[in-house]
Design a protein around this motif. Structure first.
Motif, mmCIF file in Angstrom:
data_model
loop_
_atom_site.group_PDB
_atom_site.id
_atom_site.type_symbol
_atom_site.label_atom_id
_atom_site.label_comp_id
_atom_site.label_asym_id
_atom_site.label_seq_id
_atom_site.Cartn_x
_atom_site.Cartn_y
_atom_site.Cartn_z
ATOM 1 N N THR A 57 -7.832 10.324 0.934
ATOM 2 C CA THR A 57 -8.835 9.763 1.598
ATOM 3 C C THR A 57 -8.549 8.309 2.008
ATOM 4 O OG1 THR A 57 -9.873 9.409 -0.717
ATOM 5 C CG2 THR A 57 -10.933 11.139 0.898
ATOM 6 N N THR A 58 -7.662 7.610 1.117
ATOM 7 C CA THR A 58 -7.327 6.016 1.126
ATOM 8 C C THR A 58 -6.745 5.992 2.450
ATOM 9 O OG1 THR A 58 -6.961 5.980 -0.978
ATOM 10 C CG2 THR A 58 -6.237 4.231 0.304
ATOM 11 N N THR B 192 -9.321 6.550 5.925
ATOM 12 C CA THR B 192 -10.220 5.442 6.177
ATOM 13 C C THR B 192 -9.426 4.313 6.566
ATOM 14 O OG1 THR B 192 -10.424 4.817 3.886
ATOM 15 C CG2 THR B 192 -12.056 5.967 4.797
ATOM 16 N N GLU B 193 -8.170 4.095 6.456
ATOM 17 C CA GLU B 193 -7.351 2.930 6.746
ATOM 18 C C GLU B 193 -6.397 3.084 8.164
ATOM 19 O OE1 GLU B 193 -6.356 -0.378 6.228
ATOM 20 O OE2 GLU B 193 -8.185 0.196 5.416
ATOM 21 N N ARG C 224 -14.555 5.286 13.850
ATOM 22 C CA ARG C 224 -14.416 5.519 12.379
ATOM 23 C C ARG C 224 -15.809 5.786 12.015
ATOM 24 N NH1 ARG C 224 -9.871 1.716 10.352
ATOM 25 N NH2 ARG C 224 -10.871 0.140 11.538
#
Lengths: 481, 444
Positions: free
Chosen positions: A3-4, A7-8, A138
């Motif tokens: 997930t890191t 979202t990046e 996003r």
């Protein structure tokens, strides 16, 4: 962690992972821009010329001129040259018109193409927003989405939006929309010639545009009138007829739209910036700052607006300020000064309300600077209220400008202005030349109604509680107020 | 936990590890500005210490000044007088870069989770903002830190790109806590952090706060009006009334044996979950006085059930004494109520105003009971003053006659017990009976 990275991801990578919607959108965009590339480059060339002129010594003037010349050669879709309407009848066929059709038909085709193109571009932009929202953003929901969705369900607002867009397109594409040009027909009519089919001599003859104008004025009498959608004696088509001096009314109207729109938008913009900044400062610091602003704005509001306008225009008559953009700059300045207190007053309440929110204290508590607090935590909530008020006031400014011109003040002739057209045709209202006053009058009414409808739409979209409340969206976009 | 160990711990702390020291802090609100200079004395001379790692609860009725005290410690309000020392530096005079550094060390969690988060910003932006303001490391590291923080407070990192509207009250309060933690502060002021939440969520947030305190060694000032919550989470408690700290001391001791009359009354208002336990509630009469015009002596003197009587009236019937106090309260209220325009006109015309009718009030209060003649004489005298619209004179007269040390002298903070408990009451002086003793006689 997976997930890191999720979202990046930067926008470019998100597009790369799912390129199809973006590619389709970009391809359509390339086509739309491509057909008007010449016009866009022309604007760039003109701007470059202005910059060069302003620089001391005019460096690279020759280069700019050659650029402009080169650019002028590029054909564009929406232009007078591609779809020409100014031709003449040589006894058997039309010469010089688009595909040899009649001038009226050629003009109509061009108008349709202009509007189709403009709406296509707007549609493309809207589609781009939707594509971004669906595929690449996003955030899957923002408070603004609700505002947009509410506006899409607002019929009256959409009507206003369409009228407003139509008006803006009219101003932006003015040179392409008129059956003739400002230069040829209105500003320098004695420098240009026009060819026409002389019935008596059965020959194609040429005449100075100025002389042709003299013979085709609308002065009320049956033989001295060129009604809307007719040709004059020189074979020129006049969609809205001619003015008293024989100049084309439609051309004057579209260029008049430019002046009105510029004055209204720029002065509202300046007044809005002053009003918004003051609202932020007074709501943040309160006390003395607020008191001073109240004093100043009350003093200005106590003055009758029309009186001030007339006085200032008379006082500045003959000065260099009055010369700028045919007096429009002076009018813009006066309107900005006179209108900011109204804007400030109308958003002062919401600004004070927002300034009492805890998130302002929170921002102060971790040391956010006042200017950032105003910009990030207060202005977004107040801006929408300003937008409502500004869109509702635009119509008022357009009417005021027309009123000033009607009184013989304001925009200097020969630059066309709707109010002056109305004044010119006033004595012929009850004659066959009724169109000179009536058509500009109707247009003003329509545009102002449209702007008000648009403002209503924005208001209901932003602040659904102000309405009857049929919408039950959980998230209110204007929640801060 | 064992009492002895905490006592020892506290002793060592007191000697060296005081994080916050407040001395004679006053915060007055001037609002009339040009004309009247009668400020609202929201915080009126408050002194206390907070030790590193402890939780000090600050309780009191609404309007007692506890939130203003918190905001003054945060420098959201300017202090009128006194000093606030954080780690030894007086913060009431900080400015420029020192103030900015202070803003990093102290954070606040707000009461209303609906209003404390900007709805136009995503959660990530909200939690990141303090880091941006203080230029904390690189933007990349800031984003990383925000995601860590979201996990620390029990949210998920994909919440980064959501808006506050998409969260429940408890989750929003977690976001507020994450924002407060962002800059790794030493000291956090919690301004009623759970009072806007459902009871079930309250417990979770309180547990989170306790966990965070253990994990990061935080010091809390916990402002609340819910006494049960305070007892649960706080090491020490300060009770505020009318801008003053009435009593401050270890939570357990204070809840078991309140020393100050006000604490007594406040604690007796906690509902008892077991209905079979008979409990005598002390209901306070009247409302707190206006903070613009606090009593000259003890702040609680207008409502205190165990107020010291002057020597000449110690034997007076309790009922009569009670009525005299009510009468004084009535006069105070009458003075506060400014006359309306019509009343002024009636007054000017020489007609009878609504403000008159002292006779009825006196009859109402003293008609049915047996009042000694001497006392009645004073009452009538005061009523005469009031009848002529001179409440001030009437009040002064009554204060002279029936006032005691409670009305004239502001009590000091006197030590109670052996755990550093302080209480603002004349009754702790040796010549008077302790409040608890008097309460017992009252209750019987």
């Amino acid at each position: 962690m997976s997930t890191t990275t999720e979202t990046e991801i930067p926008l470019r990578q998100r597009v790369a992972e799912n390129p199809q919607p973006a590619l389709i959108w970009a391809a359509i965009g390339a086509v739309l821009i491509g057909v008007e590339l010449g016009a866009i480059l022309q604007v760039v060339g003109v701007l470059a010329g202005v910059v060069v002129n302003l620089l001391p010594g005019d460096p690279g003037a020759a280069a700019v001129q050659s650029l402009q010349a080169a650019v002028d050669g590029i054909p564009t879709l929406v232009s007078r040259e591609t779809i020409a309407n100014q031709g003449y009848w040589d006894g058997s066929k039309y010469v010089g018109t688009f595909l040899g059709v009649s001038p009226a038909m050629a003009w109509a085709v061009r108008v349709v193409v202009v509007y189709a193109y403009a709406f296509a571009v707007l549609g493309w932009l809207w589609n781009g927003y939707k594509t971004f929202r669906r595929h690449y953003r996003r955030v899957d929901w923002t408070p603004r989405d609700d505002v947009v969705n509410r506006f899409r369900g607002h019929t009256w607002g959409k009507f206003g939006l369409i009228i407003t867009i139509t008006f803006v397109i009219m101003a932006v594409f003015a040179p392409a929309l008129g059956p003739t040009t400002m230069e040829k027909n209105i500003l320098q009519p004695y420098d240009y010639e026009t060819s026409y089919w002389n019935e008596d001599t059965q020959n194609v003859e040429t005449v100075l545009v100025g002389e042709a104008n003299l013979g085709s004025g609308s002065q009320g009498a049956g033989d001295e009138n060129v009604a809307p959608m007719t040709y004059d004696d020189y074979g020129r088509f006049h969609p809205f007829g001619t003015a008293t001096n024989g100049k084309d009314l439609f051309t004057q109207l579209v260029f008049g739209a430019r002046v009105s729109l510029t004055i209204a938008v720029v002065s509202m913009g300046i007044a809005g910036i002053i009003g918004l900044s003051l609202a932020m400062i007074t709501a943040y610091y309160k006390g003395l700052a607020d008191f001073a602003a109240v004093l100043v704005s009350d003093s200005i509001q106590a003055l009758p607006v029309i009186m001030v306008l007339i006085l200032m225009l008379v006082v500045f008559r003959g000065t260099w300020v009055k010369e700028l953009y045919d007096g429009a700059v002076l009018i813009i300045l006066i309107f900005s000064i006179v209108y900011w207190p109204f804007i400030w007053r109308s958003i002062r309440g919401p600004a004070f309300q927002v300034s009492e929110q805890d998130w302002i204290d929170a921002a102060k508590s971790f040391g956010q600077t006042p200017s950032q607090v105003m910009r990030k935590h207060m202005a977004p909530y107040v801006f929408s209220y300003m937008l409502i008020y500004a869109s509702l006031s635009l119509g008022g400014i357009i009417i005021s400008v027309a009123g000033l011109s009607y009184l013989g003040l304001g925009i200097t002739a020969p630059t066309p202005e709707w109010g002056r057209l109305i004044a010119d045709g006033q004595q012929y209202v009850a004659s066959p030349s009724w169109h000179i006053s009536l058509l500009p009058g109707l247009l003003i009414t329509l545009v102002v109604t449209g702007l008000n409808a648009f403002g209503d739409g924005i208001r209901d979209a932003i602040d659904p509680q102000a309405d009857t409340g049929s919408e039950t969206e959980a998230a209110a976009g204007g929640g801060g107020a | 936990m064992s009492t002895t160990s905490t006592k020892e711990e506290q002793k060592t702390r007191t000697s060296q590890d005081t994080i916050l020291e407040v001395n004679g802090l006053k915060t007055y609100y001037e609002d009339g500005g040009l004309l009247s200079s009668n400020p609202v004395k929201a915080v009126d001379g408050v002194s206390f210490d907070i030790e590193r790692g402890e939780t000090l609860g600050l309780v009191g009725e609404s309007g007692c000044g506890k939130s203003t005290l918190g905001r003054t410690l945060m420098r959201l309000e300017e202090a009128t007088a006194g000093e606030v020392k954080l780690n030894g530096t007086d913060i009431t005079t900080l400015s420029g870069s020192d103030l900015k550094q202070f803003r990093k060390d102290v954070q606040m969690v707000f009461q209303d989770p609906d209003s404390s988060l900007n709805e136009r910003m995503t959660i990530g932006e909200i939690v990141r903002e303090p880091l941006d303001v203080h230029d904390w490391k690189t933007p990349q590291e800031r984003r990383e830190r925000v995601r860590e923080l979201l996990e620390t407070v029990g949210l998920q990192e994909q919440h980064y790109y959501r808006y506050p509207h998409q969260f429940s009250g408890g989750q929003r309060q977690r976001i507020g806590i994450a924002r407060a933690l962002a800059l790794e502060p030493d000291f956090i002021i919690l301004d009623e952090p759970v009072s806007a939440l459902d009871v079930s969520v309250q417990a979770k947030i309180l547990n989170l706060l306790e966990d965070l305190q253990n994990e990061f060694g935080l010091t809390y000032l916990f402002i609340a009006h819910d006494l049960a919550v305070v007892r649960h989470i706080c090491d020490r408690v300060a009770v505020m009334y009318l801008g003053n700290i009435m009593e401050i001391g270890p939570a357990d001791e204070m809840f078991d044996e309140p020393a100050n009359p006000y604490t007594h009354a406040l604690l007796s208002s906690i509902p008892e979950p077991d209905p079979t336990i008979g409990r005598d509630r002390i209901t306070l009469r009247g409302t707190p006085p206006s903070p613009r015009d606090p009593p000259a002596g003890c702040p609680f003197s207008t409502r205190c059930p165990v107020k010291i009587r002057p020597e000449s009236y110690t034997d007076l019937d309790t009922e009569v004494w009670e009525r005299i106090e009510v009468f004084r309260e009535v006069l105070r209220e009458r003075e506060r109520a400014s006359p309306s325009v019509t009343e002024r006109v009636r007054e000017l015309l020489g007609r009878e105003t609504h403000r008159s009718g002292m006779d009825e009030i006196v009859t109402e209060l003293f008609g049915e009971i047996d009042v000694p003649g001497g006392v009645m004489k004073h009452i009538n005298e005061a009523a005469d003053y009031a009848e002529n619209d001179d409440e001030d004179a009437a009040r002064t007269y009554l204060r002279e006659e029936f006032g005691s040390v409670c009305d004239h002298e502001r009590p000091g903070q006197l030590g109670v017990g052996d755990k550093g408990r302080l209480s603002l009451c004349h009754r702790h002086e040796t010549e008077y009976e302790e409040p608890s003793t008097v309460f017992e006689t009252l209750v019987q």
